[in-house]
Design an enzyme around this catalytic site. Sequence first.
Site, PDB file in Angstrom:
ATOM      1  N   THR A 192      13.552 -57.996  -9.542  1.00 14.21           N
ATOM      2  CA  THR A 192      13.408 -57.052 -10.181  1.00 14.21           C
ATOM      3  C   THR A 192      12.303 -56.047  -8.739  1.00 14.21           C
ATOM      4  O   THR A 192      12.306 -56.546  -7.760  1.00 14.21           O
ATOM      5  CB  THR A 192      11.690 -57.156 -10.376  1.00 14.21           C
ATOM      6  OG1 THR A 192      10.367 -58.075  -9.543  1.00 14.21           O
ATOM      7  CG2 THR A 192      12.653 -59.105 -11.348  1.00 14.21           C
ATOM      8  N   ARG A 194      10.201 -53.577  -9.868  1.00 12.62           N
ATOM      9  CA  ARG A 194       8.276 -53.326 -10.002  1.00 12.62           C
ATOM     10  C   ARG A 194       8.236 -54.398 -11.106  1.00 12.62           C
ATOM     11  O   ARG A 194       8.871 -54.966 -12.084  1.00 12.62           O
ATOM     12  CB  ARG A 194       8.241 -52.100 -10.571  1.00 12.62           C
ATOM     13  CG  ARG A 194       9.800 -51.663 -12.177  1.00 12.62           C
ATOM     14  CD  ARG A 194       9.792 -49.972 -12.434  1.00 12.62           C
ATOM     15  NE  ARG A 194      11.016 -49.913 -12.793  1.00 12.62           N
ATOM     16  CZ  ARG A 194      11.717 -50.906 -13.965  1.00 12.62           C
ATOM     17  NH1 ARG A 194      10.872 -50.862 -14.781  1.00 12.62           N
ATOM     18  NH2 ARG A 194      12.116 -50.398 -13.971  1.00 12.62           N
ATOM     19  N   GLY A 218       6.108 -66.694  -9.919  1.00 14.02           N
ATOM     20  CA  GLY A 218       5.223 -67.451 -10.269  1.00 14.02           C
ATOM     21  C   GLY A 218       4.876 -67.180 -12.149  1.00 14.02           C
ATOM     22  O   GLY A 218       6.383 -66.845 -12.837  1.00 14.02           O
ATOM     23  N   ASP A 219       3.922 -67.579 -12.486  1.00 13.75           N
ATOM     24  CA  ASP A 219       3.570 -67.328 -14.422  1.00 13.75           C
ATOM     25  C   ASP A 219       3.773 -66.218 -14.698  1.00 13.75           C
ATOM     26  O   ASP A 219       4.679 -66.372 -16.184  1.00 13.75           O
ATOM     27  CB  ASP A 219       2.842 -68.238 -13.986  1.00 13.75           C
ATOM     28  CG  ASP A 219       3.065 -69.775 -14.284  1.00 13.75           C
ATOM     29  OD1 ASP A 219       3.677 -70.465 -14.485  1.00 13.75           O
ATOM     30  OD2 ASP A 219       1.736 -70.407 -13.458  1.00 13.75           O
ATOM     31  N   GLU A 224       6.382 -61.704 -18.953  1.00 12.03           N
ATOM     32  CA  GLU A 224       7.074 -60.722 -19.156  1.00 12.03           C
ATOM     33  C   GLU A 224       8.119 -60.930 -20.006  1.00 12.03           C
ATOM     34  O   GLU A 224       8.638 -60.479 -20.299  1.00 12.03           O
ATOM     35  CB  GLU A 224       7.259 -59.721 -17.836  1.00 12.03           C
ATOM     36  CG  GLU A 224       6.269 -59.048 -16.626  1.00 12.03           C
ATOM     37  CD  GLU A 224       7.529 -58.302 -15.901  1.00 12.03           C
ATOM     38  OE1 GLU A 224       8.294 -58.485 -15.595  1.00 12.03           O
ATOM     39  OE2 GLU A 224       6.590 -58.008 -15.142  1.00 12.03           O
ATOM     40  N   ARG A 323      -2.816 -63.432  -1.856  1.00 10.20           N
ATOM     41  CA  ARG A 323      -1.605 -63.983  -2.148  1.00 10.20           C
ATOM     42  C   ARG A 323      -0.535 -64.316  -1.111  1.00 10.20           C
ATOM     43  O   ARG A 323      -0.217 -65.476  -1.052  1.00 10.20           O
ATOM     44  CB  ARG A 323      -1.650 -63.152  -3.159  1.00 10.20           C
ATOM     45  CG  ARG A 323      -0.468 -61.835  -2.347  1.00 10.20           C
ATOM     46  CD  ARG A 323       0.377 -61.048  -2.911  1.00 10.20           C
ATOM     47  NE  ARG A 323      -0.008 -60.890  -4.439  1.00 10.20           N
ATOM     48  CZ  ARG A 323       0.574 -61.777  -5.572  1.00 10.20           C
ATOM     49  NH1 ARG A 323       1.816 -62.727  -5.546  1.00 10.20           N
ATOM     50  NH2 ARG A 323       0.307 -61.537  -7.186  1.00 10.20           N
ATOM     51  N   ASP A 519      -1.864 -66.368 -19.588  1.00 10.34           N
ATOM     52  CA  ASP A 519      -1.480 -66.661 -18.412  1.00 10.34           C
ATOM     53  C   ASP A 519      -0.946 -65.637 -16.993  1.00 10.34           C
ATOM     54  O   ASP A 519      -0.484 -66.101 -16.050  1.00 10.34           O
ATOM     55  CB  ASP A 519       0.462 -66.399 -18.667  1.00 10.34           C
ATOM     56  CG  ASP A 519       0.831 -67.248 -20.058  1.00 10.34           C
ATOM     57  OD1 ASP A 519       0.345 -67.821 -20.585  1.00 10.34           O
ATOM     58  OD2 ASP A 519       1.944 -67.092 -20.793  1.00 10.34           O
ATOM     59  N   GLY A 520      -2.961 -65.699 -16.445  1.00 11.57           N
ATOM     60  CA  GLY A 520      -3.036 -65.440 -15.583  1.00 11.57           C
ATOM     61  C   GLY A 520      -2.325 -63.880 -15.248  1.00 11.57           C
ATOM     62  O   GLY A 520      -3.124 -63.710 -13.622  1.00 11.57           O
ATOM     63  N   GLU A 521      -2.012 -63.343 -16.181  1.00 16.20           N
ATOM     64  CA  GLU A 521      -2.393 -62.111 -15.643  1.00 16.20           C
ATOM     65  C   GLU A 521      -3.390 -61.345 -16.693  1.00 16.20           C
ATOM     66  O   GLU A 521      -4.131 -61.772 -17.933  1.00 16.20           O
ATOM     67  CB  GLU A 521      -0.947 -61.392 -16.574  1.00 16.20           C
ATOM     68  CG  GLU A 521       0.048 -62.259 -16.302  1.00 16.20           C
ATOM     69  CD  GLU A 521       0.493 -60.999 -15.092  1.00 16.20           C
ATOM     70  OE1 GLU A 521       0.898 -59.842 -14.704  1.00 16.20           O
ATOM     71  OE2 GLU A 521       0.331 -62.658 -13.837  1.00 16.20           O
TER      72      GLU A 521
HETATM   73  P1  ADP Z   1       1.776 -64.835  -8.456  1.00 20.84           P
HETATM   74  O1  ADP Z   1       2.539 -66.159  -9.056  1.00 20.84           O
HETATM   75  O2  ADP Z   1       2.692 -65.060  -6.958  1.00 20.84           O
HETATM   76  O3  ADP Z   1       0.818 -64.235  -8.748  1.00 20.84           O
HETATM   77  P2  ADP Z   1       4.081 -64.126 -10.405  1.00 20.84           P
HETATM   78  O4  ADP Z   1       4.853 -64.191 -11.190  1.00 20.84           O
HETATM   79  O5  ADP Z   1       2.969 -63.970 -11.304  1.00 20.84           O
HETATM   80  O6  ADP Z   1       3.741 -64.210  -8.671  1.00 20.84           O
HETATM   81  O7  ADP Z   1       4.085 -62.082 -10.294  1.00 20.84           O
HETATM   82  C1  ADP Z   1       2.800 -61.356  -9.880  1.00 20.84           C
HETATM   83  C2  ADP Z   1       2.905 -60.042 -10.457  1.00 20.84           C
HETATM   84  O8  ADP Z   1       4.235 -59.483 -10.165  1.00 20.84           O
HETATM   85  C3  ADP Z   1       3.208 -60.497 -12.397  1.00 20.84           C
HETATM   86  O9  ADP Z   1       2.085 -59.205 -12.633  1.00 20.84           O
HETATM   87  C4  ADP Z   1       4.585 -59.893 -12.187  1.00 20.84           C
HETATM   88  O10 ADP Z   1       4.967 -59.263 -14.064  1.00 20.84           O
HETATM   89  C5  ADP Z   1       4.680 -58.602 -10.845  1.00 20.84           C
HETATM   90  N1  ADP Z   1       5.960 -57.966 -10.695  1.00 20.84           N
HETATM   91  C6  ADP Z   1       7.314 -58.725 -11.319  1.00 20.84           C
HETATM   92  N2  ADP Z   1       8.007 -57.974 -10.537  1.00 20.84           N
HETATM   93  C7  ADP Z   1       7.490 -57.775  -9.939  1.00 20.84           C
HETATM   94  C8  ADP Z   1       8.262 -56.391  -8.491  1.00 20.84           C
HETATM   95  N3  ADP Z   1       9.097 -56.338  -7.990  1.00 20.84           N
HETATM   96  N4  ADP Z   1       6.953 -56.454  -7.594  1.00 20.84           N
HETATM   97  C9  ADP Z   1       5.370 -56.129  -8.221  1.00 20.84           C
HETATM   98  N5  ADP Z   1       5.321 -57.018  -8.843  1.00 20.84           N
HETATM   99  C10 ADP Z   1       6.346 -57.209  -9.944  1.00 20.84           C
END
Ligand code: ADP
Length: 542
Positions: A192, A194, A218-219, A224, A323, A519-521
């Site tokens: 990904t 972004r 992560g979750d 998404e 993080r 979900d942590g968001e």
């Molecule tokens: P973590 O558990 O490390 O926080 P997550 O899967 O929860 O990992 O992702 C953290 C955030 O990053 C989520 O809000 C996700 O939507 C977002 N995200 C996904 N891909 C990217 C990317 N390529 N760059 C930045 N943020 C991203």
Amino acid sequence: MEHAKTDAPVRNGTFHVPMYGEFTSRHNRKTRYALSLTERDLTVQKITSSSQAGRGKVVFNLRDCIGCRAHRTDEPADVAACFTAYFYPFKKRWASSGVSRQRVEQCFEVASTQDPHWNLQEAQRWAGAISDGSVRNRPQKTGALCSEVQRPCKFLVLLNPQSGKGQAHILFTRHVQGMLQEAGVPYTLIITERQNHARELVREADLSQWDALVIMSGDGLLFEVVNGLMERGDWEQAIRTPLGVLPGGSGNALAASIHHYAGLQPVTSEELLVSCGFTLCKSFVWRMDLTSVHMASGLKMFSFLSLAWGFVADVDIESEKYRRVGPARFTLGTLIRLTSLRVYRGKLSYLLAEDPRGPSNTSVQNSSTPVRPTVHRDPSARNQPFRNSCNSNNALNPKRSSESPASVLGPPDSLLVPLDQPVPAHWTVVPDEAFVLVLAVYQSHLAEDLLAAPASRLEDGVIHLMYVKAGISRAALLRLFLAMEKGTHLGTSCPHVEYVKVRALRLEPLSPKGTITIDGELVEYGPVQAQIHCSLARLIAG
Ligand code: ADP
Ligand code: MG
């Protein structure tokens, strides 16, 4: 984008077991082994003088095998052929107690004749029989196993390179890539670029190309993907696409839950990744509940893990800045937040899962209009549940869900009434209005090392609702989180902690500022309500 092709092992033939054969080791042609294969096991016995009989015998359970392939040796002139089986049995950890899955490769050479074609056929017969046995040996646990991903199959892997300590791609290459090759599962990897990239991708993708969508992050990335699938016109079909989870983030709660549901001893970090990689290769598909969450602005989202307000949500968002330490960020965040404990005012109400006044999932009748599914009216708003991108305090100028158009997105929420109407009379309204935290979870784990709802199952149709009332001391709250690491927190008789099983809930914050996470968001701050939908999604689990 990266494509990977593998030699698919033979899996569909009918093989007659028991089988017996004698072969040399690929790595030491002087040593011979007697192999016997039954429906359950592969026994490898070193052939030695009779005085040492019984020594050097290893029994591999085919349930621990992810694949076996036949191949020629590296030397073109060699008449011999080989078969290599890949096992991930539980073994004692190095320098610590407990066990974890560890890779064992067994490679044997077939050189019974001078005919290379015959030797290869014999190697293929063994590889086919071992692969076949590994597929037929299903998980032992009871429960509603839904299906298996049929071979040949193809996975789409979505990987967030920023997740966790920023090492998801390295970890995928180090641990998972090889496992998928060993299991003969071809995949396409998309990194990904972004936030919401994965969401947009799955919203538009031709899903018929993929047998599973695998999330390495992560979750948050799974959140998404789930919402991207539910935003499709064909959501009902799309959300049945098997989802696979590989822990690469700092919050890997679903991955830890999957490991827990399989009845395994807790593991974390790379051991959890190997466990989930193994589960992915086995490809057993189970049903999973999803919870629909409505916000005051009219937004509706789908959640597979949690809805949190207060302490837990604060820690989740505030610990973002740490993080780089990985999952330890939650422990650090908890300790920091404990030093200045906050109290939040609000109203909490819920519909008990076992409603003594009638069938538990009776929909709302007469009193008011059930909530109609809503769509995101502003296309730019679809992508905004919205880690660190949305202001709290209702900055989105909320509109009530009852004003939303009646476009269908997801199943109807028959237990809910619009947020601007009082909850139905048969709901329970919590008398307290001051909380330290409110936490609704529908999986066992809230983080790799937090067993928040030990009783939760993938498809129990239950929201496990916990809340901690104001007045709890710092020490008691710390004890609660320490006990949560073992899942014993609900047994402690702390008068400030309540736990109920519900099917729907509503939370109406009265404090002007605060954090709500799904979900942590991070999502908009304000009134929310939620209802669980049993078995809506499909998940690869063990
Ligand atoms: P973590 O558990 O490390 O926080 P997550 O899967 O929860 O990992 O992702 C953290 C955030 O990053 C989520 O809000 C996700 O939507 C977002 N995200 C996904 N891909 C990217 C990317 N390529 N760059 C930045 N943020 C991203
Ligand atoms: Mg559940």
